[in-house]
Enzyme design. Structure first.
Site, PDB file in Angstrom:
ATOM      1  N   GLU A 160       0.812  -1.216   0.000  1.00 38.43           N
ATOM      2  CA  GLU A 160       0.000   0.000   0.000  1.00 38.43           C
ATOM      3  C   GLU A 160       0.848   1.269   0.000  1.00 38.43           C
ATOM      4  O   GLU A 160       0.439   2.293  -0.565  1.00 38.43           O
ATOM      5  CB  GLU A 160      -0.917   0.013   1.232  1.00 38.43           C
ATOM      6  CG  GLU A 160      -1.965  -1.090   1.251  1.00 38.43           C
ATOM      7  CD  GLU A 160      -3.127  -0.801   0.328  1.00 38.43           C
ATOM      8  OE1 GLU A 160      -3.473   0.375   0.150  1.00 38.43           O
ATOM      9  OE2 GLU A 160      -3.699  -1.768  -0.227  1.00 38.43           O
ATOM     10  N   ASP A 215      -7.800   5.884  -8.342  1.00 37.17           N
ATOM     11  CA  ASP A 215      -8.448   4.591  -8.534  1.00 37.17           C
ATOM     12  C   ASP A 215      -9.973   4.684  -8.473  1.00 37.17           C
ATOM     13  O   ASP A 215     -10.659   3.666  -8.381  1.00 37.17           O
ATOM     14  CB  ASP A 215      -7.948   3.580  -7.502  1.00 37.17           C
ATOM     15  CG  ASP A 215      -8.295   3.964  -6.068  1.00 37.17           C
ATOM     16  OD1 ASP A 215      -8.794   5.095  -5.863  1.00 37.17           O
ATOM     17  OD2 ASP A 215      -8.060   3.143  -5.161  1.00 37.17           O
ATOM     18  N   THR A 225      -7.432   8.259  -0.500  1.00 36.43           N
ATOM     19  CA  THR A 225      -7.006   7.042   0.196  1.00 36.43           C
ATOM     20  C   THR A 225      -6.083   7.492   1.318  1.00 36.43           C
ATOM     21  O   THR A 225      -5.187   8.308   1.093  1.00 36.43           O
ATOM     22  CB  THR A 225      -6.268   6.084  -0.755  1.00 36.43           C
ATOM     23  OG1 THR A 225      -7.174   5.636  -1.757  1.00 36.43           O
ATOM     24  CG2 THR A 225      -5.702   4.893  -0.004  1.00 36.43           C
TER      25      THR A 225
END
Length: 255
Positions: free
Chosen positions: A41, A59, A64
């Site tokens: 990640e 994405d 995020t």
């Protein structure tokens, strides 16, 4: 009549010792799991440095952020900030709750820009926010994954495979964890159902790769191909160290 000889049991040290397999919920194994996820990640083994992480990675999930990639577009970031607001009313992120509710299910930054990333990083200095991230990670991803993997008869590697899949794909949806597991079960039985653990995990990872290729943003499957699959081929079902793997071409080692 002669007396029967007295049978003295062997000392405890001479008896064979069977050691139960250690699950991913063991603190040392959980630390390994967090480092493995962080390598994929965040391209770093320092997962504790990621409480302050936030960016839009393009994405389709909006921002995020944090130790497990909470997303503004998928609801888990909203749940996290709501928990933090309940525990620490008036905190720097509480005012963004209406905006987070509005952008849920989209990639929009409406009501979040320009200050939300800065305020997220400020919040990450608060132990209460870091604890909220830990608790939501466990509630939404880690605990359900480990519980389901144990029910399927899987050891630490399989438990990690379930956890990593839930982190990336969520539990439901056409390419979510449930769909991945169903696809694996079409070709192999779980150990709990009498199947071979390695064969089942091979099928699960095949299904995981299929799910990743459904999204362009996740089409690089190295977190499976050159990480989890490597451990499986080595027969390391208990996820013992040392571990050597690659993600996105970068090499990692845990001793």
């Amino acid at each position: 009549m002669t007396a029967a000889p007295l049978l003295v049991p062997p000392p405890a040290s001479a008896a064979p010792r069977l050691r139960a397999a250690v699950g991913l919920d063991d603190p040392a194994k959980k630390e390994i799991a967090m480092k493995l996820v962080s390598s994929a990640e965040n391209s770093s083994l320092d997962w504790k440095a990621q409480y302050r992480y936030i960016e839009d990675i393009g994405d389709g999930r909006g921002y995020t952020a944090g130790i497990i990639g909470f997303c503004s577009g998928t609801g888990d970031m909203l749940d996290l900030v709501a928990l933090y607001a309940a525990r620490a009313p008036g905190n720097v992120l509480a005012g963004y709750l209406p905006a987070l509710r509005a952008v849920d299910g989209t990639d929009s930054h409406a009501g979040l820009d320009p200050d939300y990333p800065r305020d997220w990083r400020t919040a990450a200095r608060d132990p209460a926010f870091r604890q909220a991230q830990d608790d939501e990670r466990d509630r939404v991803y880690f605990d359900p994954a480990v519980r389901r993997a144990k029910a399927d008869g899987l050891r630490a590697l399989g438990q990690f495979a379930y956890y990593d899949a839930m982190v990336m794909h969520g539990e439901g949806g056409d390419a979510g964890f449930d769909s991945i597991r169903r696809r694996a079960l079409a070709g192999a039985r779980t150990p709990a159902r009498g199947g071979d653990e390695t064969a089942y995990l091979d099928a699960f990872l095949d299904a995981r790769v299929w799910a990743m290729r459904q999204e362009e943003a996740h089409s690089d499957t190295s977190r499976v191909d050159t990480a989890q699959r490597v451990f499986l081929r080595e027969g390391n079902l208990d996820l013992r160290t040392p571990l050597d793997w690659k993600v996105y071409g970068d090499s990692y080692h845990l001793g």
